[in-house]
Design an enzyme around this catalytic site. Structure first.
Site, mmCIF file in Angstrom:
data_model
loop_
_atom_site.group_PDB
_atom_site.id
_atom_site.type_symbol
_atom_site.label_atom_id
_atom_site.label_comp_id
_atom_site.label_asym_id
_atom_site.label_seq_id
_atom_site.Cartn_x
_atom_site.Cartn_y
_atom_site.Cartn_z
ATOM 1 C CG ASP A 95 -0.317 -0.245 2.503
ATOM 2 O OD1 ASP A 95 1.028 -0.078 2.628
ATOM 3 O OD2 ASP A 95 -1.242 -0.324 3.548
ATOM 4 C CB SER A 96 4.569 1.743 -0.016
ATOM 5 O OG SER A 96 4.816 0.580 -0.736
ATOM 6 C CG ASP A 120 0.434 -4.242 1.930
ATOM 7 O OD1 ASP A 120 0.985 -5.399 2.474
ATOM 8 O OD2 ASP A 120 1.458 -3.357 2.056
ATOM 9 C CE LYS A 157 3.032 -6.056 4.010
ATOM 10 N NZ LYS A 157 2.544 -4.905 4.905
ATOM 11 C CD GLU A 209 0.363 -1.737 8.379
ATOM 12 O OE1 GLU A 209 0.994 -1.339 7.280
ATOM 13 O OE2 GLU A 209 -0.158 -0.819 9.347
ATOM 14 C CD GLU A 248 7.796 -0.481 8.161
ATOM 15 O OE1 GLU A 248 8.001 0.740 7.556
ATOM 16 O OE2 GLU A 248 6.906 -0.867 7.802
#
Length: 240
Positions: A41-42, A80, A108, A110, A172
């Site tokens: 999602d970056s 993501d 993925k 978080e 991270e």
């Protein structure tokens, strides 16, 4: 035949799992030699110009995933789940299925969310976990796991994700000491970003790695090229 989740799991202990972000067809064709293409999602920041990853939508992630899938021949594709797309089990499964239909092999998400992760895994979709700094919700970008108490929390989180069924965990901006302890404790591979050398693999945002994105320059990222300068020179020559 492209790589599978089992291929990645088998590399536990090798320190050789290579992961780069990818968001479009052209770049994915150039990066497909890595183990994992991460449709992160970056993309919201480097492709769409958002201030952070929070505004990224499912529709946008589906589009990026399709583009990468059209190029992939070798790598495993992990996509993501964007912010607020996995707040309950029903949405988490439904949105994961959308990314799989778009061409992802795994998703993925978080944070310590064992119930959500377990539901997705039970639905037959592999999940990559993500601990440490969580960009979707982080108010401040700081190194994680500095104190003994914080390190123990992260280790507990990693164990919880492993038990929930993740096939690997991204760490991270976690201290190298805590990262090493987590990597040695859990049975699934760890993938580090800004965590030192003791993970089973590393992930880099491709725009950081190649020097394409100038707005944000993380100190822990090694820049292998400065393509932004080369591109500017080429455009300048063309104009002249």
């Amino acid at each position: 035949m492209h790589k599978t989740v089992n291929d990645i799991i088998a590399k536990k202990g090798s320190k050789k799992i290579s992961v780069v972000t990818s968001y479009d067809y052209t770049m994915a064709t150039l990066c497909d030699q890595v183990d994992i293409l991460l449709v992160g999602d970056s993309a919201g920041m480097v492709m769409l110009g958002y201030e952070n990853t929070a505004p990224v939508t499912m529709d946008e992630m589906v589009l990026f995933t399709k583009a990468v899938s059209n190029a992939r021949e070798n790598a495993l594709i992990v996509a993501d789940l964007p912010n607020k797309s996995y707040e309950n089990e029903v949405d988490a499964i439904s949105n994961s299925e959308r990314l799989i239909r778009a061409g992802a092999d795994a998703v993925k998400l978080e944070g310590r969310l064992p119930n959500i992760i377990g539901a997705i895994v039970k639905a037959g979709i592999p999940v990559m976990g993500h601990l440490g700094l969580l960009p979707q919700t982080a108010k401040k970008y700081t190194v994680q796991g500095k104190t003994e108490a914080d390190a123990e929390i992260l280790l507990s989180d990693a164990k919880a994700l492993q038990e929930a069924g993740v096939f690997t965990v991204v760490l991270e901006m976690v201290t190298s000491e805590t990262t090493k302890k987590i990597t040695e404790t859990v049975s699934v591979p760890t993938i580090g970003i800004g965590c030192g050398p003791d993970c089973d693999g590393q992930v880099l945002v491709i725009h950081d790695m190649l020097g394409l994105f100038e707005k944000l320059k993380p100190k822990f990222v090694k820049r292998y090229l400065s393509l932004s300068e080369e591109i500017k020179k080429a455009i300048s020559q063309y104009i002249q």
